[in-house]
Structures are given as C-alpha cells and as structure tokens.
Design an enzyme around this catalytic site. Structure first.
Site, PDB file in Angstrom:
ATOM      1  CG  ASP A  90      -3.889  -0.675  -3.778  1.00  0.00           C
ATOM      2  OD1 ASP A  90      -4.397   0.424  -4.640  1.00  0.00           O
ATOM      3  OD2 ASP A  90      -5.042  -1.306  -3.919  1.00  0.00           O
ATOM      4  CD  GLU A 128      -6.324  -8.224  -4.136  1.00  0.00           C
ATOM      5  OE1 GLU A 128      -7.493  -7.841  -4.899  1.00  0.00           O
ATOM      6  OE2 GLU A 128      -5.863  -7.095  -3.296  1.00  0.00           O
ATOM      7  CG  HIS A 149     -10.341  -5.215  -6.252  1.00  0.00           C
ATOM      8  ND1 HIS A 149     -11.587  -5.656  -4.874  1.00  0.00           N
ATOM      9  CD2 HIS A 149      -9.772  -4.912  -5.012  1.00  0.00           C
ATOM     10  CE1 HIS A 149     -11.407  -4.796  -4.059  1.00  0.00           C
ATOM     11  NE2 HIS A 149     -10.500  -4.844  -3.924  1.00  0.00           N
ATOM     12  CD  GLU A 166      -9.617  -1.533  -5.309  1.00  0.00           C
ATOM     13  OE1 GLU A 166      -8.399  -1.642  -5.644  1.00  0.00           O
ATOM     14  OE2 GLU A 166     -10.189  -1.971  -4.200  1.00  0.00           O
ATOM     15  CD  GLU A 172      -5.003  -2.549  -7.086  1.00  0.00           C
ATOM     16  OE1 GLU A 172      -3.750  -2.810  -7.126  1.00  0.00           O
ATOM     17  OE2 GLU A 172      -5.553  -2.177  -6.343  1.00  0.00           O
ATOM     18  CE  LYS A 202      -4.221  -1.887  -0.491  1.00  0.00           C
ATOM     19  NZ  LYS A 202      -5.122  -1.964  -0.976  1.00  0.00           N
ATOM     20  CG  ASP A 216     -14.650  -7.370  -6.260  1.00  0.00           C
ATOM     21  OD1 ASP A 216     -15.907  -8.291  -5.872  1.00  0.00           O
ATOM     22  OD2 ASP A 216     -14.315  -6.570  -5.078  1.00  0.00           O
TER      23      ASP A 216
HETATM   24 CA    CA Z   1      -6.787  -2.134  -4.045  1.00  0.00          CA
END
Ligand code: CA
Length: 391
Positions: A194, A330, A296, A246, A220, A166, A269
């Site tokens: 991301d 993921e 996702h 996503e 991302e 992240k 997703d």
């Molecule tokens: Ca993400």
C-alpha cells in the site's frame, strides 16, 4: 418511531509509540462517533471516517433535519441529506458525516426488528470472513529491515494468512523491504503493498515491476485518487492487481472508477463512502463490472462491526486464480487504545478469521465509560486539534 436526539462523540488517545506511513506520522488516534436516540428507547451508533472535528461539524449541522424523522426510513433520509447538500458535498466530509448517520440508522433498524443488519440486507452469504493484518508501518527508531520482517512473521504466527506492507518510501527501498518481508513470511501467505498514493504512474510502474517476482496480492493506492488515468496506466503495465478507493465516495464516484477500468479491487470505507446503504449499492455495481470489493477499515469497533455486517452480504468475487474468492477483511493491527475499549465485547480474530456479529443491529454493545474516558478535550491546544491525515 421518531428520532429525538443526536449526539456526537469526538474521541482521542495518545499512542505509546508514534508510527508513520508514506504521507504522515500518527501520534494520536481519533474517532468520531454518532449516537442517535429515538422515542422508542432505541439508540443507534455510527462512526465517521475522516478528520474528527470536521466530520463532527458536518453531523451537528445535519442533526436538526433528523429530529422527528422516522429512523426506519434510512433510504429516504440518505437521499434527502444528499439532495440538500448536492451542490457542495458530493464527496469528502459531507459524505463522511452522512456515512456515520446512515450506519446509526441501520443499527436502530436492526434493534427495532431484533435482527442483525446483514439479515435485513438479505444475508448472510457468510458468517465469518478471512482477515488480513494491516500493519508494517515505520517507527521513529530502529531498522525497518529488521523490525518489519519480524512484525510480519508475528502476524503469521498469530494465524493470519495475509498481511499488508506500507510502501511509498522510495522505489529502491520499497522493493528491498518487500523482498525482506516476503522472505520472512514464506511463499504461502498473501502479501499486499500500500503506497497511500505516494507515487506518480511512472514511479509506481517502476516499483511494480521490481516487486512482481514477490507474488503481490495487490498494489494499493499506487497513485493519487484523482488520477484515474494514472491508475489505468499502472494497471495495464503490471500483472499485480491494482486496488484503491478509500478516498472515493458514493455510487457516483465509483461509477467513474468502474467505467474507466481503473482498478481490479475497490476499497470503499463504510464509514466514509456513504454508509451501509450506499456501500451495498457500490458493491453491487462492482459485481456487475467483475471488480472485487474489499472494504477499507480503519476505525473503532463500531466501524469494524459495520464493515463486517456489510461483508456478510457482499457478492462473492468472480472465481479467480488470485485468492481469495471471498471478500477479505482489513484488520488494523496498529496501536489504537479506543478500538476495542468502546465495545463491551471486543471484535477479535481466531487464526486470521473474524466472525460477523450476530446480535441485533450492528451486533455490538457500547461501553459508555470509554466514551467519557477518551473524550477529546474541547480546550485542546491547536496542535492536538489538527485533523489526522487520511490513512
Ligand atoms: Ca490504504
């Protein structure tokens, strides 16, 4: 066969240790599960991504149209619901609710025919998928320059060949943390970052140039999902593949993403973008544009199973020097007390690889006691009922 009843299950679990990404803190995990009953005694399960109390309201309001319908006609039902709400629900909560319903219908269909969903969709192209570890969030205490490299090394020790970090906490800090994590995992493990749309294009390009030397698998959600021009600017400025999607919905939403050349990798997703029916269509569109599709995934075992069923039939990516050529799964490694508890058999990885469930439908059995145990209180105080942020 006819649909006789539809139930929703809003689940909630407090976390032992809250964690944060660039947009918000998580102190609890929630889930919204769809259960569809039929007059044949078959029950189908689905899951909706998104704020649970709100997707529950959507599904409850759609439910009356489903009673008496043939659950095998999932395409008819999808188009009927979409058409009924087209004026008000082309994206967001309505499609998230529709996704959970569509997944449950595919589960019924598979159980009716005694086949896993991926077989009914014409597969499998693969019976197992490589997974990457999603984690490396921020904690309330401790030094991220210490605990993030340690956590990343732990995933590698577990057998993961790819991890996602992240970012979105400030360009200079992001770049330094990315370097520290790369040094911890060595040169042979894929590293993705991301930002959860923390930046505008200027800041995202600045960060991207600083982390290009660290061999980044993809960047991302560098910018907000509405800003496709920003995506294109970031993509044209960097050698790092750009991922997102996503927060996008249906083939119509992804048509704009694909035709505008905004992304190298799309990440619909399955529990949000329109369910299994719609995500297969989006995946075929992506293949036609030479864009990679890596879903996702952020839910309970139902969402994991639905994603794995779809991954069994995703087109193989165009061969590229940027591995992997096959779609990658993921696998959320953060604390989620509900994730495996609602399954009678957990979905786990072996050395970073996850098998596609082979049983009928989604290939999973639900533990009803867990649904009761994690049932979110309808008398919950307002603070607890606040919708969780997107991830
Ligand atoms: Ca993400």
């Amino acid at each position: 066969m006819k649909i006789t009843n539809l139930h929703t299950h809003v689940l909630e679990a407090a976390l032992a240790e809250p964690f944060a990404y660039s947009r918000a803190w998580y102190g609890t995990r929630m889930a919204m599960i769809v259960e569809i009953e039929t007059d044949a005694g078959i029950t189908g399960w689905g899951e909706c991504y998104g704020p649970a109390w709100m997707t529950e309201a959507v599904v409850k309001n759609i439910a009356p149209w489903l009673i008496g319908a043939d659950p095998l006609q999932s395409e008819v039902i999808w188009q009927d619901i979409y058409a009924r709400f087209r004026d008000h629900g082309q994206k967001g909560l309505l499609i998230e609710g529709l996704s959970g319903i569509d997944i449950a219908l595919w589960d019924i269909k598979g159980k009716h025919f005694g086949a896993p969903v991926h077989q009914l969709m014409g597969g499998p192209l693969r019976t197992e998928v490589q997974a990457y570890a999603t984690g490396l969030y921020r904690r309330a205490s401790g030094d991220p320059f210490r605990y993030l490299p340690e956590e990343a090394a732990g995933y590698v020790a577990e057998g993961f060949k790819a991890v996602k970090l992240k970012v979105g906490f400030g360009v200079a800090e992001d770049a330094a943390i990315t370097r520290a994590v790369r040094e911890a995992i060595g040169p042979d493990v894929a590293l993705m970052v991301d930002a959860n749309h923390a930046y505008d294009a200027v800041a995202a390009i600045k960060l991207g140039r600083m982390i290009e030397p660290f061999d980044i698998g993809w960047f991302e959600e560098p910018v907000p999902p509405e800003d496709l021009a920003g995506y294109r600017a970031v993509r044209s400025a960097l050698s790092i593949p750009i991922a997102g999607g996503e927060c996008e919905f249906t083939r119509f939403g992804f048509r704009e993403v694909l035709t505008s050349g905004a992304m190298d990798i799309i990440q619909p997703d399955t529990c949000a973008a329109g369910g299994l029916s719609e995500c297969k269509k989006i995946a075929d569109m992506a293949a036609a544009f030479g864009v990679r599709y890596n879903p996702h995934v952020w839910g309970t075992g139902i969402g994991l199973a639905a994603s794995l069923q779809l991954m069994a039939v995703l087109p193989t990516h165009t061969p590229t020097s940027l591995a992997p050529a096959h779609p990658i799964f993921e696998f959320d490694r953060t604390e989620h007390p509900i994730r495996q508890a609602i399954l009678q058999e957990p979905i786990e990885h072996t050395g970073g690889t996850v098998r596609v469930p082979q049983g009928p439908g989604l290939g999973i059995e639900i533990d009803r006691q867990a649904l009761t145990r994690f049932k979110a209180g309808s008398d919950a105080p307002a603070g607890r009922r606040r919708a969780p942020p997107s991830h």
